[in-house]
Design an enzyme around this catalytic site. Structure first.
Site, PDB file in Angstrom:
ATOM      1  N   SER A  70       0.882  -1.199  -0.022  1.00 46.33           N
ATOM      2  CA  SER A  70      -0.045   0.091   0.047  1.00 46.33           C
ATOM      3  C   SER A  70       0.906   1.433  -0.089  1.00 46.33           C
ATOM      4  O   SER A  70       0.340   2.294  -0.670  1.00 46.33           O
ATOM      5  CB  SER A  70      -0.973   0.085   1.215  1.00 46.33           C
ATOM      6  OG  SER A  70      -0.436  -0.224   2.524  1.00 46.33           O
ATOM      7  N   ILE A  92      -3.666  -3.343 -22.029  1.00 43.97           N
ATOM      8  CA  ILE A  92      -4.921  -2.793 -21.668  1.00 43.97           C
ATOM      9  C   ILE A  92      -5.536  -4.053 -20.448  1.00 43.97           C
ATOM     10  O   ILE A  92      -6.187  -3.702 -19.581  1.00 43.97           O
ATOM     11  CB  ILE A  92      -5.972  -2.715 -22.658  1.00 43.97           C
ATOM     12  CG1 ILE A  92      -7.140  -1.680 -22.040  1.00 43.97           C
ATOM     13  CG2 ILE A  92      -6.405  -3.916 -23.113  1.00 43.97           C
ATOM     14  CD1 ILE A  92      -6.573  -0.384 -21.801  1.00 43.97           C
ATOM     15  N   ARG A  93      -4.883  -5.166 -20.736  1.00 43.30           N
ATOM     16  CA  ARG A  93      -5.071  -6.184 -19.587  1.00 43.30           C
ATOM     17  C   ARG A  93      -4.881  -5.949 -18.098  1.00 43.30           C
ATOM     18  O   ARG A  93      -5.256  -6.448 -17.193  1.00 43.30           O
ATOM     19  CB  ARG A  93      -4.595  -7.563 -20.025  1.00 43.30           C
ATOM     20  CG  ARG A  93      -5.040  -8.171 -21.264  1.00 43.30           C
ATOM     21  CD  ARG A  93      -4.521  -9.478 -21.614  1.00 43.30           C
ATOM     22  NE  ARG A  93      -4.719 -10.511 -20.454  1.00 43.30           N
ATOM     23  CZ  ARG A  93      -6.093 -10.877 -20.206  1.00 43.30           C
ATOM     24  NH1 ARG A  93      -7.046 -10.758 -21.184  1.00 43.30           N
ATOM     25  NH2 ARG A  93      -6.212 -12.067 -19.058  1.00 43.30           N
ATOM     26  N   HIS A  94      -3.702  -5.046 -18.021  1.00 37.66           N
ATOM     27  CA  HIS A  94      -3.479  -4.217 -16.800  1.00 37.66           C
ATOM     28  C   HIS A  94      -4.785  -3.278 -16.550  1.00 37.66           C
ATOM     29  O   HIS A  94      -4.328  -2.243 -16.686  1.00 37.66           O
ATOM     30  CB  HIS A  94      -2.288  -3.851 -16.892  1.00 37.66           C
ATOM     31  CG  HIS A  94      -0.892  -4.943 -17.132  1.00 37.66           C
ATOM     32  ND1 HIS A  94      -0.308  -5.680 -16.113  1.00 37.66           N
ATOM     33  CD2 HIS A  94      -0.807  -5.320 -18.332  1.00 37.66           C
ATOM     34  CE1 HIS A  94       0.449  -6.353 -16.794  1.00 37.66           C
ATOM     35  NE2 HIS A  94       0.294  -6.348 -17.845  1.00 37.66           N
ATOM     36  N   SER A 103      -9.139   8.264 -30.670  1.00 36.07           N
ATOM     37  CA  SER A 103     -10.505   7.653 -31.055  1.00 36.07           C
ATOM     38  C   SER A 103     -10.499   7.713 -32.485  1.00 36.07           C
ATOM     39  O   SER A 103     -10.326   8.717 -33.214  1.00 36.07           O
ATOM     40  CB  SER A 103     -11.618   8.375 -30.377  1.00 36.07           C
ATOM     41  OG  SER A 103     -12.683   7.976 -30.995  1.00 36.07           O
ATOM     42  N   ARG A 174     -13.099   2.552 -40.122  1.00 35.89           N
ATOM     43  CA  ARG A 174     -11.871   2.175 -39.467  1.00 35.89           C
ATOM     44  C   ARG A 174     -12.006   0.557 -39.114  1.00 35.89           C
ATOM     45  O   ARG A 174     -10.958   0.155 -38.756  1.00 35.89           O
ATOM     46  CB  ARG A 174     -11.758   2.878 -38.287  1.00 35.89           C
ATOM     47  CG  ARG A 174     -12.928   2.505 -37.395  1.00 35.89           C
ATOM     48  CD  ARG A 174     -12.886   2.938 -35.939  1.00 35.89           C
ATOM     49  NE  ARG A 174     -14.009   2.852 -35.075  1.00 35.89           N
ATOM     50  CZ  ARG A 174     -14.174   2.643 -33.837  1.00 35.89           C
ATOM     51  NH1 ARG A 174     -13.000   3.215 -33.150  1.00 35.89           N
ATOM     52  NH2 ARG A 174     -15.335   2.144 -33.284  1.00 35.89           N
ATOM     53  N   LEU A 191       2.369   3.499  -8.296  1.00 33.33           N
ATOM     54  CA  LEU A 191       3.506   2.671  -8.350  1.00 33.33           C
ATOM     55  C   LEU A 191       3.420   1.006  -8.176  1.00 33.33           C
ATOM     56  O   LEU A 191       4.211   0.396  -8.753  1.00 33.33           O
ATOM     57  CB  LEU A 191       4.714   3.284  -7.537  1.00 33.33           C
ATOM     58  CG  LEU A 191       6.185   2.621  -7.550  1.00 33.33           C
ATOM     59  CD1 LEU A 191       6.555   2.406  -8.874  1.00 33.33           C
ATOM     60  CD2 LEU A 191       6.914   3.574  -6.688  1.00 33.33           C
ATOM     61  N   ARG A 201       5.621  -7.653 -17.936  1.00 29.43           N
ATOM     62  CA  ARG A 201       6.107  -7.226 -19.266  1.00 29.43           C
ATOM     63  C   ARG A 201       7.658  -7.146 -19.390  1.00 29.43           C
ATOM     64  O   ARG A 201       8.057  -6.739 -20.529  1.00 29.43           O
ATOM     65  CB  ARG A 201       5.428  -6.000 -19.347  1.00 29.43           C
ATOM     66  CG  ARG A 201       3.850  -6.009 -19.428  1.00 29.43           C
ATOM     67  CD  ARG A 201       3.368  -7.264 -20.264  1.00 29.43           C
ATOM     68  NE  ARG A 201       1.949  -7.431 -20.318  1.00 29.43           N
ATOM     69  CZ  ARG A 201       1.035  -8.166 -20.891  1.00 29.43           C
ATOM     70  NH1 ARG A 201       1.875  -9.066 -21.445  1.00 29.43           N
ATOM     71  NH2 ARG A 201      -0.275  -8.361 -20.729  1.00 29.43           N
TER      72      ARG A 201
END
Length: 287
Positions: A70, A92-94, A103, A174, A191, A201
Site C-alpha cells: 500500500s 490494457i489487460r492491466h 479515438s 476504420r 507505483l 512485461r
C-alpha cells in the site's frame, strides 16, 4: 511537484519522448511522489523514525521484499504512449490504471503501421506457446513477410481513406484497419500496480515489442524512485519464487550448508536481510 524538487535525473526523463519500435514512443507527462512519499506513508504505520537515507532504503527494501504494497500506491505516474494496437491490446489487460485512447470515431487514423525488423521475425516457439522462438527464419521468408506487410498495410489504408473521403462514418471506415496500426493513449497508474506491470512485461517470456516499452519505463521510474527500483531489481526481477516441491529439491542440495556472516555481508545483505535469509534456510531444512 515543485520545480526546485526536480533533480537532474528527473529532468532528463520528464516530458522527453523516448522512441520505441519504428514509430512508437513513451513519454512521462507527470508524476506525483517519490521514494520519500513511500517512506512517509509507511511510517504512519511504523511510527516516526530517522530520516537517514540508509534507513529509508532499508524500509523500502523491507516493504517490497515482504509485499507490503500500500505505501507504493502513494506514488503515481502519467505516461503518453504511442504503440501498435496489438501491443495496446496486451497492455490494457492491466486494468488497475486510468486510460484515455486516441479515438478512430472522432479522428482520422494516421498512416503509421508497425513493421518489425527482419531479425525480429522468428518461428513459433515450441516451448512458449504464445511466443516466438530464437530460431532464425530464412532471409527469403523474412523478405516475403515484410513485403506482405507493406502491401497489405498500404492497400487497407488506401481503402480506409477512400471511404473517409466519401463521407462514410469514421467509426465504420476504420473497422478493417489491422492490429499493426499505431494508436496513442495517456496512461496513469500508481507505483504498486506499475511494478506489477513491469514484472510481467519485462519478463523474457513477454512479447518483445511490449518488453521494449516496459524496459524504458523502468528506466524512467528509476530516475524518480531509485531506491524502489533497486529493491525491485533485487527482490522481483532478480529474485525467484519456489514451490514446496522445489524447496525439497533445494533442501537436499543445501544439507550441511551454513553461510557465515562475512560471506553474507560481502553479498550485500543488510543485518535484517541476513537474519531473514537464515530464517528462509531454516524453513527449507524443516521440510
Amino acid at each position: 511537484m515543485a520545480r526546485e524538487e526536480i533533480t537532474p535525473e528527473i529532468d532528463a526523463v520528464l516530458n522527453k519522448e523516448f522512441q520505441i519500435l519504428d514509430h512508437g514512443f513513451v513519454r512521462l507527462v507527470d508524476f506525483m511522489g517519490s521514494d520519500a512519499a513511500i517512506v512517509q506513508a509507511a511510517r504512519v504505520s511504523y511510527g516516526a523514525g530517522t530520516t537517514k537515507k540508509s534507513r529509508d532504503r532499508e524500509l523500502i527494501r523491507y516493504l517490497l521484499g515482504h509485499a507490503h504494497t500500500s505505501p507504493f500506491e502513494m506514488v503515481e505516474f502519467k505516461f503518453h504512449v504511442k504503440l501498435p494496437i496489438f501491443v495496446a491490446r496486451q497492455w490494457i489487460r492491466h486494468r488497475t490504471a486510468n486510460v484515455n485512447e486516441y479515438s478512430g470515431r472522432y479522428s482520422v487514423m494516421k498512416d503509421e503501421f508497425y513493421v518489425p525488423r527482419a531479425e525480429d521475425i522468428r518461428f513459433q516457439s515450441e516451448v512458449n506457446m504464445q511466443g516466438r522462438s530464437d530460431e532464425n527464419v530464412p532471409e527469403d521468408l523474412q523478405q516475403e513477410f515484410l513485403e506482405y506487410l507493406a502491401s497489405s498495410q498500404k492497400d487497407v489504408f488506401a481503402n480506409y481513406k477512400k471511404f473517409i473521403d466519401t463521407g462514410l462514418a469514421r467509426e465504420l471506415s476504420r473497422i478493417s484497419l489491422p492490429l499493426s496500426l499505431y494508436t496513442e493513449w495517456y496512461w496513469k497508474i500508481d507505483l504498486h500496480n506499475l511494478l506489477h506491470f513491469l514484472r510481467l512485461r519485462m519478463d523474457s517470456h513477454a512479447q518483445m515489442e511490449i518488453r521494449l516499452y516496459a524496459e524504458k519505463m523502468a528506466e524512467i521510474v528509476a530516475a524518480i524512485c531509485p531506491m524502489t527500483m533497486e529493491a525491485f531489481d533485487d527482490y522481483i526481477v532478480g529474485g525467484a519464487r519456489f514451490s514446496k516441491a522445489e524447496l525439497r529439491v533445494l533442501k537436499s542440495a543445501l544439507d550441511g550448508f551454513s553461510p557465515d556472516d562475512e560471506s553474507m555481508k560481502q553479498a550485500g545483505l543488510s543485518k535484517v536481510e541476513r537474519h531473514e535469509f537464515l530464517e528462509k534456510l531454516k524453513r527449507i531444512g524443516e521440510l
